[in-house]
Design a protein around this motif. Structure first.
Motif, PDB file in Angstrom:
ATOM      1  N   UNK A 271      12.298  -0.951   2.817  1.00 46.79           N
ATOM      2  CA  UNK A 271      12.405  -1.283   1.297  1.00 46.79           C
ATOM      3  C   UNK A 271      13.486   0.021   0.732  1.00 46.79           C
ATOM      4  N   UNK A 272      13.199   1.303   1.242  1.00 39.17           N
ATOM      5  CA  UNK A 272      13.941   2.217   0.640  1.00 39.17           C
ATOM      6  C   UNK A 272      15.414   2.139   0.962  1.00 39.17           C
TER       7      UNK A 272
ATOM      8  N   UNK B 160      20.519   6.445   6.046  1.00 37.68           N
ATOM      9  CA  UNK B 160      20.172   6.865   4.907  1.00 37.68           C
ATOM     10  C   UNK B 160      18.422   7.013   4.614  1.00 37.68           C
ATOM     11  N   UNK B 161      17.872   6.638   5.693  1.00 37.46           N
ATOM     12  CA  UNK B 161      16.370   6.746   5.743  1.00 37.46           C
ATOM     13  C   UNK B 161      16.066   8.065   5.723  1.00 37.46           C
TER      14      UNK B 161
ATOM     15  N   UNK C 232      12.190  10.849   5.925  1.00 35.30           N
ATOM     16  CA  UNK C 232      10.959  11.146   6.311  1.00 35.30           C
ATOM     17  C   UNK C 232      10.183  10.851   5.017  1.00 35.30           C
ATOM     18  N   UNK C 233       8.966  10.345   5.150  1.00 31.14           N
ATOM     19  CA  UNK C 233       8.110   9.807   4.096  1.00 31.14           C
ATOM     20  C   UNK C 233       7.990   8.308   3.734  1.00 31.14           C
ATOM     21  N   UNK C 234       9.265   7.711   4.014  1.00 34.58           N
ATOM     22  CA  UNK C 234       9.634   6.281   3.729  1.00 34.58           C
ATOM     23  C   UNK C 234       8.841   5.341   4.492  1.00 34.58           C
ATOM     24  N   UNK C 235       8.777   4.349   4.059  1.00 32.25           N
ATOM     25  CA  UNK C 235       8.028   3.131   4.898  1.00 32.25           C
ATOM     26  C   UNK C 235       8.763   2.201   5.646  1.00 32.25           C
ATOM     27  N   UNK C 236       8.186   1.992   6.957  1.00 33.10           N
ATOM     28  CA  UNK C 236       8.784   0.870   7.556  1.00 33.10           C
ATOM     29  C   UNK C 236       7.642  -0.303   7.778  1.00 33.10           C
ATOM     30  N   UNK C 237       7.874  -1.374   7.377  1.00 28.89           N
ATOM     31  CA  UNK C 237       6.910  -2.583   7.726  1.00 28.89           C
ATOM     32  C   UNK C 237       7.461  -3.517   8.594  1.00 28.89           C
ATOM     33  N   UNK C 238       6.484  -3.829   9.576  1.00 26.86           N
ATOM     34  CA  UNK C 238       6.855  -4.883  10.667  1.00 26.86           C
ATOM     35  C   UNK C 238       5.907  -5.872  10.426  1.00 26.86           C
ATOM     36  N   UNK C 239       6.328  -7.160  10.274  1.00 26.81           N
ATOM     37  CA  UNK C 239       5.577  -8.387  10.309  1.00 26.81           C
ATOM     38  C   UNK C 239       5.378  -8.845  11.506  1.00 26.81           C
ATOM     39  N   UNK C 240       4.074  -9.285  12.033  1.00 26.98           N
ATOM     40  CA  UNK C 240       3.788  -9.495  13.442  1.00 26.98           C
ATOM     41  C   UNK C 240       3.451 -11.089  13.523  1.00 26.98           C
ATOM     42  N   UNK C 241       3.513 -11.670  14.624  1.00 27.96           N
ATOM     43  CA  UNK C 241       3.169 -13.129  14.993  1.00 27.96           C
ATOM     44  C   UNK C 241       1.699 -13.370  14.784  1.00 27.96           C
ATOM     45  N   UNK C 242       0.691 -12.625  14.662  1.00 27.18           N
ATOM     46  CA  UNK C 242      -0.654 -12.823  14.437  1.00 27.18           C
ATOM     47  C   UNK C 242      -0.812 -13.047  12.816  1.00 27.18           C
ATOM     48  N   UNK C 243       0.099 -12.573  12.150  1.00 27.61           N
ATOM     49  CA  UNK C 243      -0.061 -12.563  10.604  1.00 27.61           C
ATOM     50  C   UNK C 243      -0.355 -11.340  10.058  1.00 27.61           C
ATOM     51  N   UNK C 244      -0.488 -10.355  10.932  1.00 23.83           N
ATOM     52  CA  UNK C 244      -0.616  -8.975  10.301  1.00 23.83           C
ATOM     53  C   UNK C 244       0.750  -8.167   9.850  1.00 23.83           C
ATOM     54  N   UNK C 245       0.629  -7.070   9.206  1.00 25.12           N
ATOM     55  CA  UNK C 245       1.522  -6.270   8.853  1.00 25.12           C
ATOM     56  C   UNK C 245       1.344  -4.897   9.382  1.00 25.12           C
TER      57      UNK C 245
END
Length: 223
Positions: A76-77, A141-142, A144-157
């Motif tokens: 998001x950042x 431009x990213x 340290x401290x910023x978030x990375x989200x990975x949406x996965x096939x089992x419905x989890x993040x």
């Protein structure tokens, strides 16, 4: 973020020598697994840190999640949100790059770790095409401290926190330092594109940007 210093309609980022160096590193990294073992960022020496502010507090690591295939990555950042597709190795032993027909797609090396599981998972993407920015154009431009989200096939993040951003020059590339796990037993992530400066003569970038992150949270089915 400033555009790369190159002629209008610049070159494709993962081509020529720069892409060959990246493939070599991934090939060596992949052999270890099999055998059981924005604009151009500033570069100083062989490896340069990018945006490592003093005093950034990083959260503790989360226990690895059950393995699941990645479907989408979000940072998001820097405004990255893109589908993830599996990529294997080509006949030369290198990871197949994402297609230039889908420059806003991220490739995941499916011969290695799944994001969220223990080990270092690899996500690669183009910074530009011959005509426009691509999916990982903002990656350098990213911070340290910023978030990375990975949406996965089992419905989890799987939720990761960036702890390092580095630029590796192609002349002295260290595959283990770029792609290997930083801490045993931890779930880690590497996001990789090109950086350094753009060489007008060769129409290639001079380095690779490697953003490292580690698992700090999870939600959904496998969290």
């Amino acid at each position: 973020m400033a555009a790369p210093d190159r002629p209008a309609g610049g070159g494709r980022m993962l081509t020529g020598v720069t892409w060959a160096v990246l493939l070599l590193g991934l090939w060596l990294w992949g052999r270890d697994i099999t055998d059981g073992s924005g604009g151009p960022a500033p570069t100083t020496g062989d490896v340069a840190a990018v945006g490592r502010p003093i005093g950034v507090r990083l959260p503790p690591a989360h226990a690895p999640l059950r393995a699941a295939v990645p479907e989408r990555v979000e940072i998001p950042s820097v405004g990255i949100s893109a589908p993830v597709v599996p990529r294997g190795l080509d006949r030369g032993g290198g990871i197949e790059p994402p297609s230039f027909d889908t420059p806003q797609t991220v490739g995941w090396y499916d011969g290695g770790t799944k994001p969220g599981a223990a080990g270092a998972a690899l996500l690669v993407g183009h910074v530009d095409t011959e005509t426009r920015p691509a999916v990982f154009y903002p990656l350098s431009a990213a911070h340290p401290g910023e978030q990375v989200r990975v949406v996965r096939s089992d419905g989890s993040v799987a939720e990761f926190t960036i702890d390092d951003v580095q630029v590796f020059t192609r002349e002295h590339f260290d595959a283990q330092k770029a792609y290997g796990p930083r801490k045993d037993g931890r779930a880690e992530l590497r996001l990789i594109t090109c950086g350094g400066t753009y060489d007008r003569a060769t129409r290639e970038y001079t380095a690779n940007v490697v953003v490292s992150a580690y698992l700090t949270g999870g939600s959904g089915a496998a969290a």
